[in-house]
Write a protein that holds these residues in place. Sequence first.
Motif, PDB file in Angstrom:
ATOM      1  N   MET A  41       5.637   6.856  -6.322  1.00 50.13           N
ATOM      2  CA  MET A  41       4.759   5.751  -5.943  1.00 50.13           C
ATOM      3  C   MET A  41       3.627   6.243  -5.045  1.00 50.13           C
ATOM      4  O   MET A  41       2.503   5.732  -5.113  1.00 50.13           O
ATOM      5  CB  MET A  41       5.566   4.657  -5.234  1.00 50.13           C
ATOM      6  N   ASN A  43       0.485   4.652  -7.340  1.00 48.05           N
ATOM      7  CA  ASN A  43       0.982   3.316  -7.018  1.00 48.05           C
ATOM      8  C   ASN A  43       1.067   2.473  -8.291  1.00 48.05           C
ATOM      9  O   ASN A  43       0.061   2.325  -8.992  1.00 48.05           O
ATOM     10  CB  ASN A  43       0.021   2.656  -6.017  1.00 48.05           C
ATOM     11  N   HIS A  59       0.839  -1.204   0.000  1.00 48.39           N
ATOM     12  CA  HIS A  59       0.000   0.000   0.000  1.00 48.39           C
ATOM     13  C   HIS A  59       0.870   1.249   0.000  1.00 48.39           C
ATOM     14  O   HIS A  59       1.694   1.449   0.895  1.00 48.39           O
ATOM     15  CB  HIS A  59      -0.908   0.018   1.234  1.00 48.39           C
ATOM     16  N   TRP A  60       0.671   2.080  -1.013  1.00 44.34           N
ATOM     17  CA  TRP A  60       1.410   3.340  -1.097  1.00 44.34           C
ATOM     18  C   TRP A  60       0.444   4.489  -1.354  1.00 44.34           C
ATOM     19  O   TRP A  60      -0.437   4.401  -2.195  1.00 44.34           O
ATOM     20  CB  TRP A  60       2.449   3.289  -2.234  1.00 44.34           C
TER      21      TRP A  60
END
Length: 225
Positions: A156, A160, A104-105
Motif C-alpha cells: 500500500m 495506494n 493516506h499511504w
Amino acid sequence: MKPSLLILHGAIGASRQLRAIAAQLSAQYEVHLFDFPGHGGKELPEAPFSIKLFAEAALEYIQVHHLQQLTIFGYSMGGYVAMYLAKYHPQQIARIITLGTKFHWDEVTAAREIKMLDTAAITAKVPDFAAILADMHAPNDWKEVLQRTADMLTEMGKDNPLKPDDYKDIKTASLIMLGDRDKMVTLEETIATYKALPDAKMAVLPGTPHPVDKVTPSLLAFFLS
C-alpha cells in the motif's frame, strides 16, 4: 424489514472486537459482523492479504446473504475496505460510515505502521497483547497474520489502492469519523477525504482514541443511528 448493517474490523483485528457496538445497533439494523480472510480464526487465504482480497470477500458475503438497504461501518482498515467497495461496487451499498481510517499511504507512512507489527517486540514487551492476538486468530498463527499485514502495508505504501482522485468518483453517502485523541490517523487526511467525497459528512468523536476497545459503544451508536 430492518435495513442491513455490515461491520468491518480493523487490521490484525476481528469482528468480536465490535460485538458491543453491534449490540447497541441491533434494534435498528439487521447487524452482520464479518471477519476478513485469515482473521478471527478464518482460514488463511493462499493469496497475500490485500484491500482488494478483503473487499472481494466482503462483497461475496453481501451477495450470499442478500443484504438490502446496506450501510457498511468500517473501523480503521475496515473503513478503507468499505470505501474500496463503494468505488468499485456502489450498487451494493446505500451508505458508508468510517471511523479512524487511514486514507493516506506512502512508503514513510507504511514503514511507521509496520514497526508496530514487530512480533518479537510484541511478545517481549506486551505479552498480554500477544496472548490476545493468539486467542483472537486461533487456529491461525497470529505472527503470520501480522507478517501478512505488514506485507500488505508495504504494498500500500508503494501503490495506494485508492488514489486521492478516486474519492471524487465515490457517490455513496458517507460519514467520515475520527476520534479526537486518535494518534494513528491525522485530522488532515480525514478532512481531505471528506472534502473529496461528493456526498459526505464528517464527525469528530470526543474523548476517543484509535483503539476500538477504547471507543464508547453508545457514542458510536448515536452517529450510526
